[in-house]
Design an enzyme around this catalytic site. Structure first.
Site, short mmCIF file in Angstrom:
data_model
loop_
_atom_site.label_atom_id
_atom_site.label_comp_id
_atom_site.label_asym_id
_atom_site.label_seq_id
_atom_site.Cartn_x
_atom_site.Cartn_y
_atom_site.Cartn_z
N ASP A 126 67.22 -6.24 52.87
CA ASP A 126 66.27 -5.44 53.63
C ASP A 126 66.84 -4.05 53.87
O ASP A 126 67.94 -3.91 54.41
CB ASP A 126 66.00 -6.14 54.98
CG ASP A 126 64.84 -5.54 55.74
OD1 ASP A 126 64.54 -4.35 55.56
OD2 ASP A 126 64.23 -6.28 56.54
N THR A 135 67.02 -11.57 39.75
CA THR A 135 66.55 -12.40 40.86
C THR A 135 65.04 -12.51 40.77
O THR A 135 64.39 -11.79 40.00
CB THR A 135 66.92 -11.78 42.22
OG1 THR A 135 66.09 -10.63 42.45
CG2 THR A 135 68.39 -11.34 42.25
N GLU A 166 63.58 -9.22 41.72
CA GLU A 166 63.78 -8.24 40.64
C GLU A 166 62.66 -8.35 39.61
O GLU A 166 62.11 -7.34 39.15
CB GLU A 166 65.14 -8.47 40.00
CG GLU A 166 65.62 -7.37 39.10
CD GLU A 166 67.08 -7.56 38.72
OE1 GLU A 166 67.55 -6.81 37.86
OE2 GLU A 166 67.74 -8.46 39.29
#
Length: 233
Positions: A137, A210, A213
């Site tokens: 974040d 990920t 991603e």
């Protein structure tokens, strides 16, 4: 009357009682070799993760915020000579991650229900070779809450070996710039590689995506920033 597993687990994690439970909470116990949710057990492994969790002496790598496990499982498959620890809080993500590891018959990855700020409680002195932080974040407007900031390196001073590396990926351009800026003042670390466009860099071939991603690339066509910071002393 024997207490239900749901009630036992809920009391382990939370204080206030509830009628309806997260169904994935109960599934944690189905993966004893791939999920650890008891903090006392994790703390008891401090300094000896290799032997207690993996039964070998391979180098240990840690990921903070592993999501649904695509990256951790991909790394474990690609580097069987390494041991991988991955931190995640959400029950569903932990179960999905463990399921993927089991399907691929991977015994060198363990998922921990633990927050990153606790790492010195359950990771021993100079116990890890590398740390992965993928798409944390950015805390826009409240940057003091970011996980990747100078005080994190005080923790790495304890748990990371010399020559160990922190690997950072983010879609947030300002976060990338801010890390590069404060890294200039880190006395025991140096940036050894960085790029604002990972997928068009020499590192692209070895990159494991990920789930976030994939989302950024497919739906938003967003560049991925990447930094490697090495501990030099």
């Amino acid at each position: 009357m024997k207490e239900r597993l749901e009630d036992t687990l809920w009391k382990h994690f939370f204080t206030n009682p509830r009628t309806n439970y997260n169904p994935y909470m109960v599934k944690l116990v189905e993966y004893p070799n791939h999920i650890i949710y008891d903090s006392e057990i994790m703390d008891s492994y401090r300094g000896n993760w290799n032997q207690k969790a993996f039964g070998n002496n391979n180098p240990v790598y840690l990921e903070i915020g592993s999501g649904s496990g695509n990256f951790a499982v991909g790394m474990a498959a690609k580097y069987p000579e390494r041991n991988h620890l991955a931190l995640e809080i959400r029950f569903k993500r932990l179960v999905l991650s463990a399921t993927k590891a089991v399907k691929r018959n991977l015994n060198n990855v363990v998922f921990l229900r633990r927050r990153g700020e606790d790492i010195t409680k359950f990771i021993g002195n100079e116990e890890i070779e590398g740390l992965y932080i993928n798409f944390p974040d950015p805390w826009e407007g409240n940057e003091k809450n970011r996980i990747l900031q100078p005080k994190l390196f005080e923790l790495l001073d304890v748990i990371m070996k010399v020559d160990g590396t922190l690997f950072f990926k983010t879609d947030h351009d300002q976060y990338y710039s801010d890390v590069l800026e404060f890294a200039k003042d880190l006395k025991s670390y140096e940036v050894v590689y960085h790029t604002p466009d990972l997928h068009n860099s020499p590192k692209a071939a070895d990159n494991i995506r990920t789930e976030f991603e994939d989302l950024f690339i497919c739906k938003h066509n967003k560049n991925i920033n990447y930094i490697e910071i090495k501990k030099i002393k």
